[in-house]
Structure formats: structure tokens, C-alpha cells
Scaffold this motif. Sequence first.
Motif, PDB file in Angstrom:
ATOM      1  N   ILE A 119       0.841  -1.202   0.000  1.00  0.00           N
ATOM      2  CA  ILE A 119       0.000   0.000   0.000  1.00  0.00           C
ATOM      3  C   ILE A 119       0.874   1.250   0.000  1.00  0.00           C
ATOM      4  N   ASP A 120       1.894   1.277   0.855  1.00  0.00           N
ATOM      5  CA  ASP A 120       2.694   2.491   1.029  1.00  0.00           C
ATOM      6  C   ASP A 120       3.590   2.804  -0.162  1.00  0.00           C
ATOM      7  N   TRP A 121       3.929   1.804  -0.962  1.00  0.00           N
ATOM      8  CA  TRP A 121       4.739   2.057  -2.157  1.00  0.00           C
ATOM      9  C   TRP A 121       3.931   2.808  -3.225  1.00  0.00           C
ATOM     10  N   HIS A 122       2.614   2.810  -3.107  1.00  0.00           N
ATOM     11  CA  HIS A 122       1.755   3.346  -4.160  1.00  0.00           C
ATOM     12  C   HIS A 122       0.805   4.394  -3.606  1.00  0.00           C
ATOM     13  N   TRP A 126      -4.234   3.678  -6.144  1.00  0.00           N
ATOM     14  CA  TRP A 126      -5.396   3.387  -5.308  1.00  0.00           C
ATOM     15  C   TRP A 126      -6.501   4.429  -5.435  1.00  0.00           C
ATOM     16  N   GLN A 127      -6.163   5.614  -5.881  1.00  0.00           N
ATOM     17  CA  GLN A 127      -7.077   6.751  -5.783  1.00  0.00           C
ATOM     18  C   GLN A 127      -8.353   6.578  -6.596  1.00  0.00           C
ATOM     19  N   GLN A 148      -8.796  -1.574  10.374  1.00  0.00           N
ATOM     20  CA  GLN A 148      -7.586  -0.754  10.244  1.00  0.00           C
ATOM     21  C   GLN A 148      -7.308  -0.422   8.778  1.00  0.00           C
ATOM     22  N   LEU A 149      -7.541  -1.383   7.904  1.00  0.00           N
ATOM     23  CA  LEU A 149      -7.321  -1.128   6.481  1.00  0.00           C
ATOM     24  C   LEU A 149      -8.260  -0.048   5.944  1.00  0.00           C
ATOM     25  N   GLU A 155      -7.122   7.347   3.629  1.00  0.00           N
ATOM     26  CA  GLU A 155      -6.047   8.326   3.457  1.00  0.00           C
ATOM     27  C   GLU A 155      -5.573   8.379   2.009  1.00  0.00           C
ATOM     28  N   LEU A 156      -5.759   7.290   1.288  1.00  0.00           N
ATOM     29  CA  LEU A 156      -5.307   7.213  -0.100  1.00  0.00           C
ATOM     30  C   LEU A 156      -6.422   7.522  -1.098  1.00  0.00           C
ATOM     31  N   HIS A 157      -7.536   8.084  -0.601  1.00  0.00           N
ATOM     32  CA  HIS A 157      -8.644   8.499  -1.462  1.00  0.00           C
ATOM     33  C   HIS A 157      -9.310   7.323  -2.158  1.00  0.00           C
TER      34      HIS A 157
END
Length: 215
Positions: A119-122, A126-127, A148-149, A155-157
Motif C-alpha cells: 500500500i505504502d509504495w503506491h 489506489w485513488q 484498520q485497512l 487516506e489514499l482516497h
Amino acid sequence: MTTQTSAAAVPAATATAAAERSAPAPLRVAVVLGTNREGRFGPVIADWVLAHVRERPDLDVEFIDLAEDEPPSALSFNPSPEAADRLARITPKLAAAEAFVVLTPEYNHSFPAPLKTLIDWHRAEWQAKPVAFVSYGGISGGLRAVEQLRQVFAELHAVTVRDTVSFHNAGALFDDAGNHLDPAAPDAAAKTMLDQLTWWGIALREAKEVRPYGS
């Protein structure tokens, strides 16, 4: 000899043709198996999910298994050639997807590290796309990981769909061939979840065609 066509048949044929023209293209869905843990039960759940996705003509599936396509563990704005090569096997699949089904177990009340790293690499990948969840675990069925997900994807829209599929004490629910022992309820839950995912995926696709999303 002349052939006569029923007057009623013409509108019916026209309506059928119009419906075929207006039917949207299949939604491109990436199913992500978010664990690489040794001895994981995830592949059994993944096969079950993929079978449900593949039986729908309105969905076109891509499978991403983080045991095979694991993202680099160290985040970097300037990844090494080896890290860039690993990302090159994953990022295009995420970018091409219009919707996601994220499959997660629950480890210590949370979700696995490789999934968080992916998730954090991208970001843009995801938006403005919908995300559905399938979880498994012990008595909680992985639902704490899913909650949690939801916060992470907000946060990633991304848009997370309301209904999930969860398997509580998952190992006892399937036979040795990977078949669910009592499939009626999970089959119904999968249909509801995929219906919601498809609605959001098509709606967001059409919205972005009119107005590109900007965060």
C-alpha cells in the motif's frame, strides 16, 4: 416470396441492441493476497474468492500474490534497480485495476506487513477506486485487520465498500480440496460484496471519464 417481420419484434430487437451497446465493459478487478507467511492458509481463501470473481461476466480478474510478487521492504524515493524491478512486476497491475479485493488475515489484531508495504509504495494507483475486503482468522475472522485497512485506504482516497466476507476459525470451514463445508452464507456474502464493488467501480469509472479525479 416476401418475409414479414412482426411489428413487435422490431422494438424488441432494437431494445436488445441498445442494451448491448449500453452494457459497460467488464470491471478490471485485482485480487490481492496480502500475506507471505510460511504455512499460510491464504491460498485456500484466495482460490475460493477467485472462483466467485471469475464466474461473473461483468468482472475481469488479475491475481496478485505477495508471496510471489513481494514489494521491497525498504521504502525509497530512489529505489535500487533490484527494488525497481520488483515494483515493475506489481505496479502496472495495480494501475490497470479499476477495483480491488484485498484478502487479509489478522496478525496480532492487525494486517500483515507486506500488505502495508504494498500500500505504502503506491498512491495514485489506489485513488478513486473501490476496495472490498475478504478476511480470515480465529474467532475474530480478521475483522480487526479490515477496520484498520479502512482507515489506511481512506487516506489514499480509495472507497471501501461496506460489506465484507469474513471466515472465523477458517481452517475448520474448508475440506482438504478447498471446498467450503457450508457454502450458502459465504456465497451470499460474496455476491453482496461483489455487487457493491461493481456498482462503485462502474460509477467511479464513469465519473472519472467526465471529470478526472484530483486529490
